[in-house]
Design an enzyme around this catalytic site. Structure first.
Site, mmCIF file in Angstrom:
data_model
loop_
_atom_site.group_PDB
_atom_site.id
_atom_site.type_symbol
_atom_site.label_atom_id
_atom_site.label_comp_id
_atom_site.label_asym_id
_atom_site.label_seq_id
_atom_site.Cartn_x
_atom_site.Cartn_y
_atom_site.Cartn_z
ATOM 1 N N GLY A 1 0.751 -1.116 0.204
ATOM 2 C CA GLY A 1 -0.031 0.081 0.041
ATOM 3 C C GLY A 1 0.789 1.411 0.058
ATOM 4 O O GLY A 1 0.241 2.324 0.091
ATOM 5 N N ARG B 1 -14.263 -16.363 -8.739
ATOM 6 C CA ARG B 1 -13.233 -16.588 -9.760
ATOM 7 C C ARG B 1 -13.735 -16.037 -11.238
ATOM 8 O O ARG B 1 -15.024 -15.490 -11.247
ATOM 9 C CB ARG B 1 -13.257 -18.044 -10.133
ATOM 10 C CG ARG B 1 -12.321 -18.852 -9.035
ATOM 11 C CD ARG B 1 -12.171 -20.396 -9.073
ATOM 12 N NE ARG B 1 -11.707 -20.874 -7.814
ATOM 13 C CZ ARG B 1 -10.407 -20.830 -7.614
ATOM 14 N NH1 ARG B 1 -9.601 -20.874 -9.117
ATOM 15 N NH2 ARG B 1 -9.689 -21.457 -6.752
ATOM 16 N N LEU C 1 -2.539 -7.206 -8.160
ATOM 17 C CA LEU C 1 -1.819 -8.386 -9.008
ATOM 18 C C LEU C 1 -2.708 -9.509 -9.538
ATOM 19 O O LEU C 1 -2.501 -10.576 -9.615
ATOM 20 C CB LEU C 1 -0.855 -8.913 -7.735
ATOM 21 C CG LEU C 1 0.291 -8.189 -7.220
ATOM 22 C CD1 LEU C 1 1.142 -9.022 -6.319
ATOM 23 C CD2 LEU C 1 0.778 -7.344 -8.153
ATOM 24 N N ASN D 1 -3.025 1.933 -14.579
ATOM 25 C CA ASN D 1 -2.130 1.070 -13.796
ATOM 26 C C ASN D 1 -0.786 1.792 -13.601
ATOM 27 O O ASN D 1 -0.519 2.393 -14.635
ATOM 28 C CB ASN D 1 -2.149 -0.336 -14.492
ATOM 29 C CG ASN D 1 -1.282 -1.439 -13.951
ATOM 30 O OD1 ASN D 1 -1.305 -1.514 -12.723
ATOM 31 N ND2 ASN D 1 -0.564 -2.171 -14.823
ATOM 32 N N HIS E 1 3.276 0.225 -13.737
ATOM 33 C CA HIS E 1 3.929 -1.001 -13.688
ATOM 34 C C HIS E 1 5.537 -0.515 -13.477
ATOM 35 O O HIS E 1 5.962 0.442 -14.106
ATOM 36 C CB HIS E 1 3.841 -1.569 -15.162
ATOM 37 C CG HIS E 1 4.880 -2.796 -15.161
ATOM 38 N ND1 HIS E 1 4.366 -3.870 -14.435
ATOM 39 C CD2 HIS E 1 5.976 -2.994 -15.784
ATOM 40 C CE1 HIS E 1 5.255 -4.778 -14.745
ATOM 41 N NE2 HIS E 1 6.189 -4.492 -15.598
ATOM 42 N N ASP F 1 -0.980 -5.625 -18.051
ATOM 43 C CA ASP F 1 0.042 -4.284 -18.369
ATOM 44 C C ASP F 1 0.166 -4.021 -19.766
ATOM 45 O O ASP F 1 0.784 -3.772 -20.441
ATOM 46 C CB ASP F 1 1.579 -5.039 -18.046
ATOM 47 C CG ASP F 1 1.714 -5.569 -16.597
ATOM 48 O OD1 ASP F 1 1.147 -4.796 -15.748
ATOM 49 O OD2 ASP F 1 2.523 -6.181 -16.373
ATOM 50 N N GLU G 1 8.077 6.056 -9.331
ATOM 51 C CA GLU G 1 6.749 5.671 -9.152
ATOM 52 C C GLU G 1 5.684 6.804 -8.514
ATOM 53 O O GLU G 1 4.803 7.303 -8.924
ATOM 54 C CB GLU G 1 6.401 4.509 -8.816
ATOM 55 C CG GLU G 1 6.766 3.309 -9.478
ATOM 56 C CD GLU G 1 6.542 1.787 -8.986
ATOM 57 O OE1 GLU G 1 5.411 1.733 -8.340
ATOM 58 O OE2 GLU G 1 7.333 1.000 -9.093
#
Ligand code: GAR
Length: 206
Positions: free
Chosen positions: A14, A65, A91, A106, A108, A149, A178
């Site tokens: 976090g 799921r 993830l 997102n 990466h 990604d 980041e």
């Protein structure tokens, strides 16, 4: 400027969430984190969200799921009228429905399209970078689509790779980048300066 309602998806420590919260508190981001969704009960991000008084939900990919997992997350986001979804070390695959197309970011910890895709997360990314011998790495903020990604790149920041780097030292250097890149991208979105054209992101002049 109206505040952006953010929904944050996470699975880990976090620190990305904490950085965004800190930027908001400093008045650097016209946003509020309305809700956090974690894929793990024991994620550090859950503790941070609770401490900050942010509503937090755990949605487990082991229990729900496939599409049900993503639908559950989307239904939580809908209740909070989220303008922008921030994947912050999330993830798992979140299938983006029509409603959230172009509204999910997102980050990466590498320079996409290198060292990304399924299995490339956390230390695995930095191990692969070091093994390859590349001299620069960095981070990428992009609009997420329904491939891991993938999606139009908003911005990238580079860092040098040192001869004596370990996955940990490189990860720290990339994470520092980041912490600048994500708020910058959110700020651009908030100002309406991002336009997706032909799979690329244009940054419009103010
Ligand atoms: C960040 O370094 C982020 O770039 C990475 O996970 C870390 C999350 O840290 N994301 C990925 O690897 C996604 N493929 P945090 O849990 O401390 O925010």
């Amino acid at each position: 400027m109206a505040k952006l309602n953010l929904g944050v998806l996470l699975s880990g420590n976090g620190r990305t969430l904490q950085n965004i919260i800190n930027r908001i508190k400093k008045g650097e981001l016209p946003a509020q984190v309305r809700v956090v969704v974690s894929s793990r009960e024991d994620a550090g991000g859950v503790v941070i969200a609770k401490k900050e008084g942010i509503d937090v939900f755990v949605v487990s990919p082991q229990q729900l799921r496939g599409d049900t997992f993503s639908e559950k997350i989307a239904s939580i986001l809908s209740k909070y009228e989220i303008d922008l979804v921030i994947m912050a070390g999330f993830l798992h695959f979140f299938k983006i429905s029509e409603k959230y197309q172009g509204k999910v970011l997102n980050i990466h910890p590498a320079l996409i399209p290198s060292f990304c895709g399924k299995g490339y997360y956390g230390h695995y990314v930095h191990e692969a970078v070091l093994k390859s011998g590349v001299k620069i790495s960095g981070c990428t903020v992009h609009f997420a689509d329904n491939t891991y990604d993938n999606g139009p790149i908003i911005l990238q920041k580079t860092v040098p790779v040192m001869d004596d780097d370990t996955p940990q030292t490189l990860a720290e250097r990339v994470f520092t980048a980041e912490c600048e890149a994500y708020p910058e991208a959110i700020q651009l979105f908030a100002r309406g300066r991002l336009k997706i054209v032909g799979g690329k992101t244009l940054i419009l002049e103010e």
